[in-house]
Scaffold this motif. Structure first.
Motif, short mmCIF file in Angstrom:
data_model
loop_
_atom_site.label_atom_id
_atom_site.label_comp_id
_atom_site.label_asym_id
_atom_site.label_seq_id
_atom_site.Cartn_x
_atom_site.Cartn_y
_atom_site.Cartn_z
N ALA A 1 1.89 7.01 -6.72
CA ALA A 1 0.98 7.96 -7.16
C ALA A 1 0.99 9.31 -6.76
CB ALA A 1 -0.36 7.26 -6.63
N GLY A 2 2.24 9.50 -5.97
CA GLY A 2 2.27 10.88 -5.57
C GLY A 2 1.78 11.26 -4.27
N ARG A 3 1.06 10.19 -3.44
CA ARG A 3 0.39 10.39 -2.23
C ARG A 3 1.34 10.02 -1.28
NH1 ARG A 3 -4.55 6.90 -2.12
NH2 ARG A 3 -5.57 8.67 -0.91
N ASP A 4 1.13 10.60 -0.10
CA ASP A 4 1.75 10.35 1.27
C ASP A 4 0.73 9.06 1.86
OD1 ASP A 4 2.56 9.85 4.09
OD2 ASP A 4 2.37 12.26 4.36
N PRO A 5 1.78 8.06 2.11
CA PRO A 5 1.20 6.83 2.53
C PRO A 5 0.34 7.04 3.86
CG PRO A 5 3.37 6.19 2.03
CD PRO A 5 3.28 7.60 1.91
N ILE B 1 0.96 -1.36 -0.10
CA ILE B 1 0.03 -0.06 0.09
C ILE B 1 0.69 1.13 0.04
CG2 ILE B 1 -1.64 1.31 1.55
CD1 ILE B 1 -2.87 -1.29 2.39
N ASP B 2 1.90 1.37 0.94
CA ASP B 2 2.61 2.56 0.93
C ASP B 2 3.55 2.83 -0.25
OD1 ASP B 2 1.78 2.70 3.57
OD2 ASP B 2 3.80 2.07 4.41
N GLU B 3 4.06 1.56 -1.09
CA GLU B 3 4.81 1.85 -2.21
C GLU B 3 3.79 2.27 -3.35
OE1 GLU B 3 6.78 -1.89 -2.78
OE2 GLU B 3 8.26 -1.57 -1.47
N ALA B 4 2.61 1.75 -3.37
CA ALA B 4 1.59 2.20 -4.31
C ALA B 4 1.17 3.66 -3.87
CB ALA B 4 0.34 1.49 -4.20
N ALA B 5 1.04 4.14 -2.94
CA ALA B 5 0.88 5.40 -2.64
C ALA B 5 1.90 6.44 -3.01
CB ALA B 5 0.26 5.52 -1.19
N ARG B 6 3.07 6.16 -2.84
CA ARG B 6 4.29 6.90 -3.24
C ARG B 6 4.36 6.94 -4.64
NH1 ARG B 6 6.77 3.79 1.06
NH2 ARG B 6 6.94 4.82 2.85
#
Length: 301
Positions: free
Chosen positions: A216-220, A209-214
């Motif tokens: 996508a330019g999102r803070d996990p 989840i964290d890697e996918a968020a990053r």
């Protein structure tokens, strides 16, 4: 594992069985009075004894005053995203913002097909869910939705009404592709029960989840983390018990550890028996102590 820093919140899973309705009403009121944050209702409409989740939540929302409601999780294969967004926005307006939309790709392709839905599995389910989340987010914001995807097409739906507070979109799932969708597109990850995703398997899922968020330019940290916890407060752990079984102190220490070490911020309790007395033990002996211990741990860091 990262502690994402969110307030620690708690909920109770309600049985959607029609023959338990009187007891469910009493539980809902007791949870509201007891200070819990959420009442969660599973969504398996193909079960003949289950009430429709959305109808049940609407009924209970009218009988409570402050507690939030969570679909845990709504089956996107059977609930078109524009209509589910409309329902969520409407209940958000009617309740003053007491609704969270937990959604998922569907637990059973056979059951979905039996009800007249499209049979999707694997990658098609993931792709459909991704498209549905994008559509729902735009609709919940009151935007005009135009979308042309591989599985869904919306030609110009004007979303609304816009509720007084944004309706969060939390995604249930446990496999890598769906966890990637959670990191990229959802406001929260709802983990299946602790007997299906045991604690030792959580860090690898959080990492996805964290890697996918990053990516996508999102803070996990913007993605909430929700754990469905089945078990019994009282007695002793060991063979024969389902899920987390032990005295209140064991529950306090375990949920605290799952918060500060595994990154969960919300725990939905699924009692295995005696739900009224279990709710009382949870609200009086577990919830306040977990909140206090997490505050202490965070203050030491």
């Amino acid at each position: 594992m990262t502690d994402y820093g969110h307030p620690i919140t708690f909920g109770l899973s309600l049985d959607p069985s029609a023959h338990e309705l009187d007891a469910t009403r009493q539980l809902a009121q007791a949870a509201d009075d007891g200070g819990l944050d959420y009442l969660a209702v599973q969504d398996h409409p193909y079960q003949p004894g289950h009430l429709d989740t959305w109808t049940m939540i609407s009924h209970l929302a009218a009988r409570t005053s402050r507690i939030n409601f969570l679909t845990d999780v709504a089956d996107l294969q059977l609930r078109p995203p524009t209509m589910l967004a409309k329902a969520g926005a409407s209940l958000g307006v009617l309740t003053g913002g007491r609704i969270v939309l937990g959604v998922g790709g569907g637990a059973s392709a056979d059951a979905v097909a039996a009800m007249g839905g499209t049979r999707r599995t694997g990658g098609d389910t993931v792709a459909y869910t991704t498209e549905a989340l994008q559509i729902m987010r735009r609709a919940l914001a009151g935007d005009v939705v135009r979308f042309a995807g591989a599985h869904l097409a919306v030609e110009g739906y004007r979303g609304g009404p816009v509720p007084p507070a944004p309706v969060p979109l939390w995604l249930g799932g446990q496999r890598p592709r769906m966890l990637t969708v959670a990191g990229r597109h959802s406001d929260g990850w709802i983990s299946p029960l602790n007997i299906y995703v045991p604690p030792e398997e959580v860090p690898s899922r959080q990492q996805i989840i964290d890697e996918a968020a990053r990516a996508a330019g999102r803070d996990p940290a913007v993605v909430r983390r929700i754990y469905n916890v089945i078990g019994t407060i009282g007695g002793s752990g060991g063979p024969g018990g389902t899920g987390l079984v032990g005295d209140a102190q064991l529950w306090v220490d375990t949920l605290t550890r799952w918060a500060v070490d595994l990154g969960f911020d919300t725990f939905i309790f699924w009692p295995t028996a005696s739900p009224r007395s279990q709710l009382r033990a949870f609200t009086e002996r577990v919830v306040p102590a977990v909140r206090e211990q997490v505050r202490e741990f965070r203050g030491q860091r």
